[in-house]
Design a protein around this motif. Structure first.
Motif, short mmCIF file in Angstrom:
data_model
loop_
_atom_site.label_atom_id
_atom_site.label_comp_id
_atom_site.label_asym_id
_atom_site.label_seq_id
_atom_site.Cartn_x
_atom_site.Cartn_y
_atom_site.Cartn_z
N LEU A 134 36.96 -2.55 94.32
CA LEU A 134 36.07 -2.44 93.18
C LEU A 134 34.64 -2.06 93.58
O LEU A 134 34.04 -1.19 92.94
N PRO A 135 34.06 -2.65 94.64
CA PRO A 135 32.70 -2.23 95.02
C PRO A 135 32.63 -0.75 95.40
O PRO A 135 31.65 -0.08 95.11
N GLU A 136 33.67 -0.24 96.04
CA GLU A 136 33.68 1.18 96.39
C GLU A 136 33.76 2.05 95.15
O GLU A 136 33.10 3.09 95.06
N LYS A 137 34.55 1.63 94.17
CA LYS A 137 34.65 2.38 92.92
C LYS A 137 33.32 2.37 92.18
O LYS A 137 32.88 3.39 91.65
N LEU A 138 32.67 1.20 92.13
CA LEU A 138 31.38 1.11 91.46
C LEU A 138 30.33 1.96 92.18
O LEU A 138 29.50 2.61 91.53
N ARG A 139 30.36 1.97 93.49
CA ARG A 139 29.43 2.80 94.25
C ARG A 139 29.66 4.26 93.96
O ARG A 139 28.72 5.03 93.75
N ASP A 140 30.94 4.67 93.91
CA ASP A 140 31.25 6.06 93.60
C ASP A 140 30.81 6.43 92.18
O ASP A 140 30.28 7.53 91.96
N MET A 141 31.03 5.53 91.22
CA MET A 141 30.60 5.81 89.86
C MET A 141 29.09 5.91 89.77
O MET A 141 28.56 6.78 89.07
N PHE A 142 28.37 5.06 90.50
CA PHE A 142 26.92 5.13 90.49
C PHE A 142 26.44 6.43 91.12
O PHE A 142 25.48 7.03 90.65
N MET A 143 27.12 6.87 92.17
CA MET A 143 26.73 8.12 92.82
C MET A 143 26.95 9.31 91.90
O MET A 143 26.19 10.28 91.93
#
Length: 114
Positions: free
Chosen positions: A6-15
């Motif tokens: 989930l943190p990686e997905k959130l980071r990707d969405m923020f990027m």
């Protein structure tokens, strides 16, 4: 198919939001702040002014949860006392509404300056 946390997905969405084609205009991030600010403003005003019984329905749900928890544990006095009153939800609604208004104003100010 690979699974990401989930943190990686959130980071990707923020990027995706934060890195538009032109690095000088963060349009996606401003749209995100505007939409999130508008949603927070609506929900906060709904709780702060008890529109359409928002606080009343939340209090009914809280009482039902306490009654169910009391039935499961055998302690039926859990639902007798109100740990959180309606004033708490109205204050929190005011805080959320002010935060949403701030986010909406920030996105509008930054988009006007771009």
């Amino acid at each position: 198919m690979t699974f990401t946390s989930l943190p990686e997905k959130l980071r990707d969405m923020f990027m995706i939001f934060a890195s538009p084609a032109d690095a000088d205009t963060p349009t996606g991030l401003l749209i995100f702040f505007g939409a999130f600010g508008a949603a927070a403003l609506v929900m906060g005003v709904r709780w702060a002014f008890n529109l359409r019984g928002a606080v009343d329905s939340t209090m009914r749900r809280l009482r039902a949860v306490l009654e169910l928890k009391g039935q499961r544990s055998g302690n039926l006095s859990l639902a007798d006392n109100d740990p959180i009153g309606p004033w708490f939800f109205r204050i929190m609604g005011s805080v959320v509404a002010l935060g949403g208004l701030g986010m909406l104003a920030l996105s509008l100010i930054l988009s006007a300056g771009v």
